[in-house]
Structures are given as structure tokens and as C-alpha cells.
Design an enzyme around this catalytic site. Structure first.
Site, PDB file in Angstrom:
ATOM      1  N   ILE A  37     -36.694  77.667 -73.195  1.00  0.00           N
ATOM      2  CA  ILE A  37     -35.239  78.074 -73.449  1.00  0.00           C
ATOM      3  C   ILE A  37     -34.016  78.900 -72.169  1.00  0.00           C
ATOM      4  CG2 ILE A  37     -35.601  76.545 -75.659  1.00  0.00           C
ATOM      5  CD1 ILE A  37     -34.859  79.604 -77.228  1.00  0.00           C
ATOM      6  N   SER A  80     -40.907  83.567 -84.638  1.00  0.00           N
ATOM      7  CA  SER A  80     -41.034  83.808 -86.131  1.00  0.00           C
ATOM      8  C   SER A  80     -41.597  84.158 -87.131  1.00  0.00           C
ATOM      9  CB  SER A  80     -41.492  82.163 -86.114  1.00  0.00           C
ATOM     10  OG  SER A  80     -43.132  81.880 -85.814  1.00  0.00           O
ATOM     11  N   THR A 100     -33.412  79.793 -91.062  1.00  0.00           N
ATOM     12  CA  THR A 100     -33.793  80.480 -92.639  1.00  0.00           C
ATOM     13  C   THR A 100     -33.281  81.315 -93.214  1.00  0.00           C
ATOM     14  OG1 THR A 100     -35.380  82.052 -92.544  1.00  0.00           O
ATOM     15  CG2 THR A 100     -33.887  83.187 -90.554  1.00  0.00           C
ATOM     16  N   ASP A 101     -33.745  81.396 -94.100  1.00  0.00           N
ATOM     17  CA  ASP A 101     -33.277  81.702 -95.445  1.00  0.00           C
ATOM     18  C   ASP A 101     -33.105  83.431 -95.530  1.00  0.00           C
ATOM     19  OD1 ASP A 101     -35.823  82.685 -96.267  1.00  0.00           O
ATOM     20  OD2 ASP A 101     -35.627  82.068 -98.351  1.00  0.00           O
ATOM     21  N   GLU A 102     -34.189  83.866 -93.977  1.00  0.00           N
ATOM     22  CA  GLU A 102     -34.007  85.511 -94.427  1.00  0.00           C
ATOM     23  C   GLU A 102     -32.531  86.556 -93.835  1.00  0.00           C
ATOM     24  OE1 GLU A 102     -37.676  87.687 -92.360  1.00  0.00           O
ATOM     25  OE2 GLU A 102     -38.708  85.088 -93.333  1.00  0.00           O
ATOM     26  N   TYR A 137     -36.307  90.590 -87.015  1.00  0.00           N
ATOM     27  CA  TYR A 137     -36.711  88.531 -86.539  1.00  0.00           C
ATOM     28  C   TYR A 137     -35.196  88.055 -87.094  1.00  0.00           C
ATOM     29  CZ  TYR A 137     -37.407  84.361 -88.430  1.00  0.00           C
ATOM     30  OH  TYR A 137     -37.447  82.680 -89.159  1.00  0.00           O
ATOM     31  N   ASN A 141     -42.049  77.986 -94.869  1.00  0.00           N
ATOM     32  CA  ASN A 141     -42.494  76.628 -94.730  1.00  0.00           C
ATOM     33  C   ASN A 141     -44.522  76.770 -95.033  1.00  0.00           C
ATOM     34  OD1 ASN A 141     -40.928  74.207 -92.941  1.00  0.00           O
ATOM     35  ND2 ASN A 141     -39.990  75.865 -93.702  1.00  0.00           N
ATOM     36  N   PRO A 155     -55.529  90.416 -96.852  1.00  0.00           N
ATOM     37  CA  PRO A 155     -54.210  92.271 -96.558  1.00  0.00           C
ATOM     38  C   PRO A 155     -53.721  90.991 -97.629  1.00  0.00           C
ATOM     39  CG  PRO A 155     -54.409  90.617 -95.066  1.00  0.00           C
ATOM     40  CD  PRO A 155     -55.606  89.671 -95.430  1.00  0.00           C
TER      41      PRO A 155
HETATM   42  N1  LIG Z   1     -42.637  79.209 -90.240  1.00  0.00           N
HETATM   43  C1  LIG Z   1     -41.168  78.903 -91.101  1.00  0.00           C
HETATM   44  O1  LIG Z   1     -42.154  79.281 -92.694  1.00  0.00           O
HETATM   45  C2  LIG Z   1     -39.517  79.006 -90.682  1.00  0.00           C
HETATM   46  C3  LIG Z   1     -38.663  79.677 -92.171  1.00  0.00           C
HETATM   47  C4  LIG Z   1     -37.527  79.331 -91.948  1.00  0.00           C
HETATM   48  C5  LIG Z   1     -36.544  79.124 -90.279  1.00  0.00           C
HETATM   49  N2  LIG Z   1     -38.058  79.033 -89.845  1.00  0.00           N
HETATM   50  C6  LIG Z   1     -37.263  78.582 -88.333  1.00  0.00           C
HETATM   51  O2  LIG Z   1     -38.173  77.248 -87.997  1.00  0.00           O
HETATM   52  C7  LIG Z   1     -38.005  76.951 -86.737  1.00  0.00           C
HETATM   53  C8  LIG Z   1     -39.467  77.128 -85.834  1.00  0.00           C
HETATM   54  O3  LIG Z   1     -40.520  78.252 -86.570  1.00  0.00           O
HETATM   55  P1  LIG Z   1     -41.718  77.483 -86.758  1.00  0.00           P
HETATM   56  O4  LIG Z   1     -43.069  78.249 -87.771  1.00  0.00           O
HETATM   57  O5  LIG Z   1     -42.597  76.591 -86.475  1.00  0.00           O
HETATM   58  O6  LIG Z   1     -42.361  77.986 -85.854  1.00  0.00           O
HETATM   59  P2  LIG Z   1     -43.022  78.602 -84.452  1.00  0.00           P
HETATM   60  O7  LIG Z   1     -43.715  79.430 -84.508  1.00  0.00           O
HETATM   61  O8  LIG Z   1     -44.861  77.906 -85.416  1.00  0.00           O
HETATM   62  O9  LIG Z   1     -43.157  77.117 -83.130  1.00  0.00           O
HETATM   63  C9  LIG Z   1     -41.969  77.827 -82.359  1.00  0.00           C
HETATM   64  C10 LIG Z   1     -42.238  77.382 -81.492  1.00  0.00           C
HETATM   65  O10 LIG Z   1     -41.689  77.773 -80.286  1.00  0.00           O
HETATM   66  C11 LIG Z   1     -41.659  78.260 -79.093  1.00  0.00           C
HETATM   67  N3  LIG Z   1     -41.145  78.374 -78.212  1.00  0.00           N
HETATM   68  C12 LIG Z   1     -41.543  79.972 -78.449  1.00  0.00           C
HETATM   69  N4  LIG Z   1     -40.250  80.544 -77.256  1.00  0.00           N
HETATM   70  C13 LIG Z   1     -39.703  79.814 -76.919  1.00  0.00           C
HETATM   71  C14 LIG Z   1     -38.696  80.185 -75.744  1.00  0.00           C
HETATM   72  N5  LIG Z   1     -38.696  80.762 -75.214  1.00  0.00           N
HETATM   73  N6  LIG Z   1     -38.862  79.050 -74.639  1.00  0.00           N
HETATM   74  C15 LIG Z   1     -39.163  76.981 -75.425  1.00  0.00           C
HETATM   75  N7  LIG Z   1     -40.255  77.124 -76.628  1.00  0.00           N
HETATM   76  C16 LIG Z   1     -40.205  77.988 -77.264  1.00  0.00           C
HETATM   77  C17 LIG Z   1     -43.149  77.632 -78.912  1.00  0.00           C
HETATM   78  O11 LIG Z   1     -44.013  77.756 -78.059  1.00  0.00           O
HETATM   79  C18 LIG Z   1     -44.283  77.296 -80.155  1.00  0.00           C
HETATM   80  O12 LIG Z   1     -43.750  75.823 -79.976  1.00  0.00           O
HETATM   81  C19 LIG Z   1     -37.619  79.011 -86.043  1.00  0.00           C
HETATM   82  O13 LIG Z   1     -36.244  78.600 -85.626  1.00  0.00           O
HETATM   83  C20 LIG Z   1     -38.244  79.586 -87.460  1.00  0.00           C
HETATM   84  O14 LIG Z   1     -37.043  80.403 -87.036  1.00  0.00           O
HETATM   85  C21 LIG Z   1     -39.111  78.838 -89.825  1.00  0.00           C
END
Ligand SMILES: NC(=O)c1ccc[n+]([C@@H]2O[C@H](COP(=O)([O-])OP(=O)(O)OC[C@H]3O[C@@H](n4cnc5c(N)ncnc54)[C@H](O)[C@@H]3O)[C@@H](O)[C@H]2O)c1
Length: 348
Positions: free
Chosen positions: A67, A92, A132-134, A157, A187, A212
Site C-alpha cells: 500500500i 499491528s 483500534t481502540d488504542e 503503534y 481481537n 511472559p
Molecule cells: N489484532 C487486533 O487485536 C486489532 C485490534 C484493533 C485493531 N486492529 C487493526 O486491524 C487491522 C488488522 O489487524 P491484524 O491483527 O489482522 O493485523 P496482522 O498484523 O495480522 O495483519 C496485517 C496484514 O497487513 C499486511 N501488510 C502489512 N504491511 C503492508 C503493506 N505495506 N502493504 C500491504 N500489506 C501490508 C500484512 O502482510 C498482513 O497480512 C490493523 O489495521 C490493526 O491496526 C487489530
């Protein structure tokens, strides 16, 4: 119920990650006749095995790409006649952002900016931003985050996600774009990369490794089962109001140490191990710098407007998650090699 937004061709960014892949699996189970294009750079967190069950679906297309490359985004939107984007791609993991914040700015801020530029040039595209809620910072013992809570991010982050949220809002206002934003709590569920707390506890306890725990384990998080989140997002791309923000939570607040005890007690029962033996694996480590004490989310807006609610109790979601990790060792084995080793070297 809100008015239905019809769409045909969807671009999902970060669809090979934990939540993005749950979203694609959920969407393709529904009555969806368009095309779902998954754009993912396949960083250490992206894994195409998360999508094996839908990879041959004729409605699904995978595009490997970044992206941060705006020309590519523009090209994909033209090539696939995209009318909706749902944006998951991000760095993330909070701990990684403390060790190396630059990637977080480049992907989470510049990457989102590139997508918004693409939408500015193609204003028929609806843009849903997953956040995110963060971004709201830390709560004391009382209170909850609502959609209008002030932003007070405390980690690189959350600062990068907050910046991306602000760009979404500013682009919507300035250029009158069709956007929607959702901020969700932590999540958990199948396919989560084992740097995050719940899979880390499950896998370490199964392997008899130390578990940990930061500080005294008193930090509180709200836990949302990933499939419930995916269902909320499918609802939001259909019915979310233009320009609005929606909080999504699991209505399950737990301290980290209570959470770990619950996981260990489930595992002990499921595999017939002594619970106290598993608890002996708990190992308190120096607290994370800037560690937020408590997050709690009020998700009444989405519950009232879209009639969505989390369907899984925590106990049910946890049982499904542990069962999945017990039955999917080949998924874990696929993480061996450089990526997994890289994770091991930065974690704790
Ligand atoms: N996991 C959680 O608990 C949580 C909570 C709140 C919000 N979020 C948000 O939800 C979204 C998804 O989270 P997740 O846990 O699935 O994350 P994740 O880290 O599991 O997955 C991120 C995905 O993005 C892809 N990616 C990273 N950089 C990229 C780039 N420059 N171009 C294209 N693809 C790229 C990675 O290859 C991966 O498949 C994020 O935006 C995160 O901030 C996650």
C-alpha cells in the site's frame, strides 16, 4: 435499519493477516456476487494459508503488493473496477512499534494516505478504515471509550493508527468522500500470529515454555472474537453511515493475569493436564514502556444502529481458539524459518 449500500467489487488491504482473512472468509460465505481483491504485501504477519478454504473461489483474487505504492493502488482500482475499499493492512504489534517505529509510520500513515489519495481521485469509491481502540489512550478503573472520546495515543503503534484515522476524517470532510471508520478492541481467534498474547499463552503452555506477563498482569483489555468482528465489518460496509465512526467491542473486560488463568484452566481441562503445573510457567517480566492500564469500549452505537452484537461468549470463543491451535499444527509449522525466528528475537 440503515439504508443498504450496494457494492460490487471490493478491494481488501491486508487480507492475508489475522482479521482481514477472517473478514474475507466471512464475506465469501454470504450472498456476495462481486469480486473480492485481496492486496497484501505478505510481511511476516501475512500468510496465504489463512485463506486456503476460499483460495479457489471464483469471486476471490489475490494481488501481492504494497500500500506504500500509490501507482499500484490506482492501477488495481481501475483494473478491477473497485467501488469499495476495506483497509486492514498495517503494522499491528505494539512491541514491534517500540523497537522500530519507522515501518509503522510508513505503512499505517503513508499507506493509508495513499489509499485516501486513490479515493480522492476516484470519489465513487467507498472507503472503510479498520482502526483500534488504542487511539483513545488509557482509562483508569472507571469509564469506557465512546466514539467521541478524545484521542490520546501512547505507543508509536497507536500514534500511527491515530494519525491514519485523522487523515480519514480530514479527507472525508475536505473532499466530501464516502468513508466510514471503526475502532475495535483486542481481537482473538484462529489464525492469529503467535506474537499476540492469546496465541502466545496457548502455544507456550502446550510446549511447556515460560509464559511472559508484563508488570503485575493487571492491565485490562476488552476481548472480541475475530469472527464477531468480521460480521460487524460486513454489516458496516453495507449499512455504515457515511462519515461516521463505530466502536466494536466484545463486552469482555479482563486483566491479563485473569485472562491467562482462564486460558490455562481451559487447556488443562481440554488436554488433561494439571492446571497448577501450567500456572507455574507464568513468568513476570519488566513492564512494557508506556503500557496502557485499561481499555474498555462502549459499542452501543453499532448495537443500536445495526443490530449487531458479539455472538460468542468469551468461554466459547476461547474454546474454539484453543481447539483450532491444537488441530492446526501444520499452520504453525509453516511459520518456521526467518519470519518466525525474527519474531522470537524481538519478543521479550
Ligand atoms: N489484532 C487486533 O487485536 C486489532 C485490534 C484493533 C485493531 N486492529 C487493526 O486491524 C487491522 C488488522 O489487524 P491484524 O491483527 O489482522 O493485523 P496482522 O498484523 O495480522 O495483519 C496485517 C496484514 O497487513 C499486511 N501488510 C502489512 N504491511 C503492508 C503493506 N505495506 N502493504 C500491504 N500489506 C501490508 C500484512 O502482510 C498482513 O497480512 C490493523 O489495521 C490493526 O491496526 C487489530
Amino acid at each position: 435499519m440503515q439504508q443498504l449500500r450496494k457494492f460490487k467489487n471490493l478491494l481488501v488491504t491486508g487480507g492475508a493477516g489475522f482479521i482481514g482473512s477472517a473478514f474475507i472468509r466471512t464475506l465469501l460465505k454470504q450472498d456476495f456476487s462481486g469480486t473480492c481483491v485481496n492486496l497484501d504485501a505478505l510481511t511476516y504477519a501475512g500468510n496465504l494459508q489463512n485463506l486456503t478454504e476460499i483460495q479457489d473461489d471464483s469471486r476471490y483474487i489475490f494481488e501481492k503488493g504494497d500500500i506504500r505504492n500509490q501507482a499500484l493502488l490506482e492501477h488495481l482500482c481501475q483494473e478491477h473496477a473497485i467501488d469499495t475499499i476495506i483497509h486492514f493492512a498495517a503494522e499491528s504489534h505494539v512491541d514491534r512499534s517500540i523497537h522500530g517505529p519507522r515501518n509503522f509510520v510508513e505503512t499505517n500513515v503513508i499507506g493509508t494516505f495513499n489509499l485516501l489519495e486513490t479515493v480522492r481521485l476516484n470519489p465513487h469509491i467507498h472507503f472503510h478504515h479498520v482502526s483500534t481502540d488504542e487511539v483513545y489512550g488509557s482509562l483508569g478503573n472507571e469509564g469506557t471509550f465512546i466514539e467521541t472520546s478524545p484521542y490520546r495515543p501512547n505507543s508509536p503503534y497507536s500514534a500511527s493508527k491515530a494519525a491514519s484515522d485523522h487523515f480519514v476524517r480530514a479527507y472525508a470532510k475536505t473532499y466530501n468522500l464516502s468513508t466510514c471508520l471503526s475502532n475495535c478492541s483486542n481481537n482473538y481467534g484462529p489464525y492469529q500470529f503467535p506474537e499476540k498474547l492469546i496465541p502466545l499463552v496457548i502455544l507456550n503452555s502446550l510446549q511447556g515454555k515460560q509464559i511472559p506477563v508484563y508488570g503485575k498482569g493487571i492491565n485490562v483489555r476488552d476481548w472480541l472474537f475475530v469472527d464477531d468482528h468480521a460480521e460487524a465489518l460486513v454489516q458496516l460496509i453495507h449499512y455504515g453511515k457515511k462519515g461516521e465512526t463505530y466502536n466494536i467491542g466484545g463486552e469482555t473486560e479482563l486483566t491479563n493475569i485473569d485472562l491467562i488463568h482462564q486460558i490455562l484452566s481451559h487447556i488443562a481441562r481440554m488436554i488433561g493436564k494439571d492446571e497448577n503445573e501450567l500456572k507455574n510457567l507464568i513468568h513476570y517480566v519488566k513492564d512494557r514502556p508506556g503500557h496502557d492500564l485499561r481499555y474498555a469500549i462502549d459499542c452501543n452505537k453499532i448495537k443500536n444502529e445495526l443490530k449487531w452484537s458479539p455472538r460468542h461468549s468469551f468461554s466459547e470463543g476461547l474454546r474454539k481458539t484453543i481447539t483450532w491451535y491444537l488441530n492446526n499444527t501444520e499452520w504453525l509449522h509453516a511459520l518456521t524459518g526467518e519470519n518466525y525466528q525474527e519474531w522470537l528475537s524481538v519478543n521479550y
